[in-house]
Design an enzyme around this catalytic site. Structure first.
Site, PDB file in Angstrom:
ATOM      1  N   GLY A 125      11.305  52.808  67.897  1.00 17.07           N
ATOM      2  CA  GLY A 125      12.567  52.037  68.231  1.00 17.07           C
ATOM      3  C   GLY A 125      12.433  51.441  69.459  1.00 17.07           C
ATOM      4  O   GLY A 125      13.433  50.741  69.869  1.00 17.07           O
TER       5      GLY A 125
ATOM      6  N   SER B  22       8.255  51.131  65.531  1.00 19.82           N
ATOM      7  CA  SER B  22       8.093  49.583  65.833  1.00 19.82           C
ATOM      8  C   SER B  22       7.203  48.646  64.696  1.00 19.82           C
ATOM      9  O   SER B  22       6.904  47.576  64.999  1.00 19.82           O
ATOM     10  CB  SER B  22       7.900  49.250  67.119  1.00 19.82           C
TER      11      SER B  22
ATOM     12  N   GLU C  72       3.040  58.997  64.685  1.00 18.80           N
ATOM     13  CA  GLU C  72       4.295  58.205  65.390  1.00 18.80           C
ATOM     14  C   GLU C  72       4.217  58.429  66.651  1.00 18.80           C
ATOM     15  O   GLU C  72       5.112  59.375  67.290  1.00 18.80           O
ATOM     16  CB  GLU C  72       5.660  58.578  64.637  1.00 18.80           C
TER      17      GLU C  72
ATOM     18  N   HIS D 280       9.794  64.775  62.287  1.00 17.51           N
ATOM     19  CA  HIS D 280      10.131  63.640  63.024  1.00 17.51           C
ATOM     20  C   HIS D 280      10.550  64.005  64.577  1.00 17.51           C
ATOM     21  O   HIS D 280      11.025  65.033  64.757  1.00 17.51           O
ATOM     22  CB  HIS D 280      11.313  62.910  62.360  1.00 17.51           C
TER      23      HIS D 280
ATOM     24  N   GLU E 113      12.563  62.949  66.478  1.00 15.69           N
ATOM     25  CA  GLU E 113      13.759  63.001  66.849  1.00 15.69           C
ATOM     26  C   GLU E 113      14.305  64.417  66.566  1.00 15.69           C
ATOM     27  O   GLU E 113      15.265  65.039  67.128  1.00 15.69           O
ATOM     28  CB  GLU E 113      14.375  61.927  66.129  1.00 15.69           C
TER      29      GLU E 113
ATOM     30  N   ASN F  35      12.745  55.296  56.781  1.00 14.46           N
ATOM     31  CA  ASN F  35      13.444  56.458  57.267  1.00 14.46           C
ATOM     32  C   ASN F  35      14.880  55.867  57.637  1.00 14.46           C
ATOM     33  O   ASN F  35      14.815  55.288  58.846  1.00 14.46           O
ATOM     34  CB  ASN F  35      12.560  57.045  58.165  1.00 14.46           C
TER      35      ASN F  35
ATOM     36  N   LYS G 209      17.308  57.292  58.759  1.00 12.39           N
ATOM     37  CA  LYS G 209      17.981  58.177  60.001  1.00 12.39           C
ATOM     38  C   LYS G 209      19.476  58.060  59.609  1.00 12.39           C
ATOM     39  O   LYS G 209      19.887  58.381  58.552  1.00 12.39           O
ATOM     40  CB  LYS G 209      17.537  57.558  61.258  1.00 12.39           C
TER      41      LYS G 209
HETATM   42  C1  PEP Z   1      10.805  56.255  62.971  1.00 14.22           C
HETATM   43  O1  PEP Z   1      11.667  56.721  63.607  1.00 14.22           O
HETATM   44  O2  PEP Z   1      10.316  56.925  62.116  1.00 14.22           O
HETATM   45  C2  PEP Z   1      10.202  54.850  63.103  1.00 14.22           C
HETATM   46  C3  PEP Z   1       9.041  54.651  62.967  1.00 14.22           C
HETATM   47  O3  PEP Z   1      11.180  54.169  63.756  1.00 14.22           O
HETATM   48  P1  PEP Z   1      11.231  52.636  63.941  1.00 14.22           P
HETATM   49  O4  PEP Z   1      10.348  51.893  62.994  1.00 14.22           O
HETATM   50  O5  PEP Z   1      12.397  52.049  64.284  1.00 14.22           O
HETATM   51  O6  PEP Z   1      10.271  52.729  65.299  1.00 14.22           O
END
Ligand code: PEP
Length: 249
Positions: A169, A209, A163, A93, A95, A9, A11
């Site tokens: 992040g 992460s 998630e 997601h 976000e 992703n 973003k």
């Molecule tokens: C995400 O936003 O879907 C995600 C998993 O981000 P990150 O891997 O940067 O934690």
């Protein structure tokens, strides 16, 4: 047998320069035994599809509207994603749930539209740190799962990504036991709602992460069929070893 999936992703990151990384990833994993999906920003969808045309990478969107067209400035429909060459879309997601106040009912409507257009839907679920500390994780995941996933789900049109919001992040990841508990729970819930055949065919991704250093440990957890990766999917240097870990798992 569920085919494993490494999904990236991007973003709101990436310009045409980023297509070089996509090209490198395609060459490095030609004939891969796992599915690879990259979801770039909408501006890069069509060029990304061109870039991967001779590789095994699939391209997806990061959201879609629940209507096919109309007066919705700034939005993109599932049909438009298909028209740009996408074959999948990330929905719900955290976000988007936070920044755009999307509810699980909104996600379900979008998923219905996306599945009707022939897209693979990657539906995201996850608890906040406060919810985990209050030992509400499974209640939250159970509610998000039942409300966000439309009827008619199959292993071909649905992937669920767990998630935890606090892991995205942040560099923090749940323990393998914590991930396993949620994935086993989601599997049981899917089997109960859709029957054992469909419930066992839906791929469950972990996201939050994931890095080259922790990928192998995460992919060894029961009912983890791959990962949804944010930051580390932006460069082939970081995403390629994660895909390799999945290939080896
Ligand atoms: C995400 O936003 O879907 C995600 C998993 O981000 P990150 O891997 O940067 O934690």
């Amino acid at each position: 047998m569920r085919r494993k999936l490494a999904a990236g992703n991007w973003k709101m990151n990436g310009t045409t320069q980023s297509l070089k990384d996509l090209s490198a990833l395609g060459s490095a994993h030609k004939g891969s035994g796992v599915d690879i999906l990259i979801c770039p920003p909408a501006t890069l969808l069509a060029p990304a599809v061109q870039t991967v045309s001779r590789s095994d990478i699939r391209i997806g969107g990061q959201d879609c509207h629940d209507q096919t067209n109309g007066a919705h400035t700034g939005d993109i429909s599932a049909e438009m994603l298909v028209d740009a060459g996408a074959s999948a879309v990330i929905l719900g997601h955290s976000e988007r749930r936070a920044d755009h106040h999307e509810t699980s009912e909104d996600v379900r409507a979008k998923a219905k539209a996306a599945q009707a257009a022939g897209l693979l839907t990657v539906i995201c679920l996850g608890e906040s740190l406060l919810q985990r500390e209050a030992t509400n994780t499974l209640d939250i995941i159970g509610a998000q799962l039942s409300l966000s996933v439309p009827d008619g789900a199959t292993g071909e049109n649905l992937v669920v990504a767990y998630e935890p919001i606090w892991a995205i992040g942040s560099g923090l990841t749940p323990t393998p036991d914590q991930i396993g508990e949620v994935h086993d729970f989601m599997r049981t819930r899917l089997e109960r709602r859709f029957g054992a055949g469909v419930g066992r065919s839906v791929r469950l991704l972990y996201g939050g992460s994931v890095k080259p250093e922790n990928a192998a440990e995460i992919f060894a957890i029961s009912n983890v069929d791959g990962a949804l990766v944010g930051g580390a999917s932006l460069s082939a240097k970081d995403f390629s070893p994660i895909i390799s870990a999945l290939e080896a798992s």
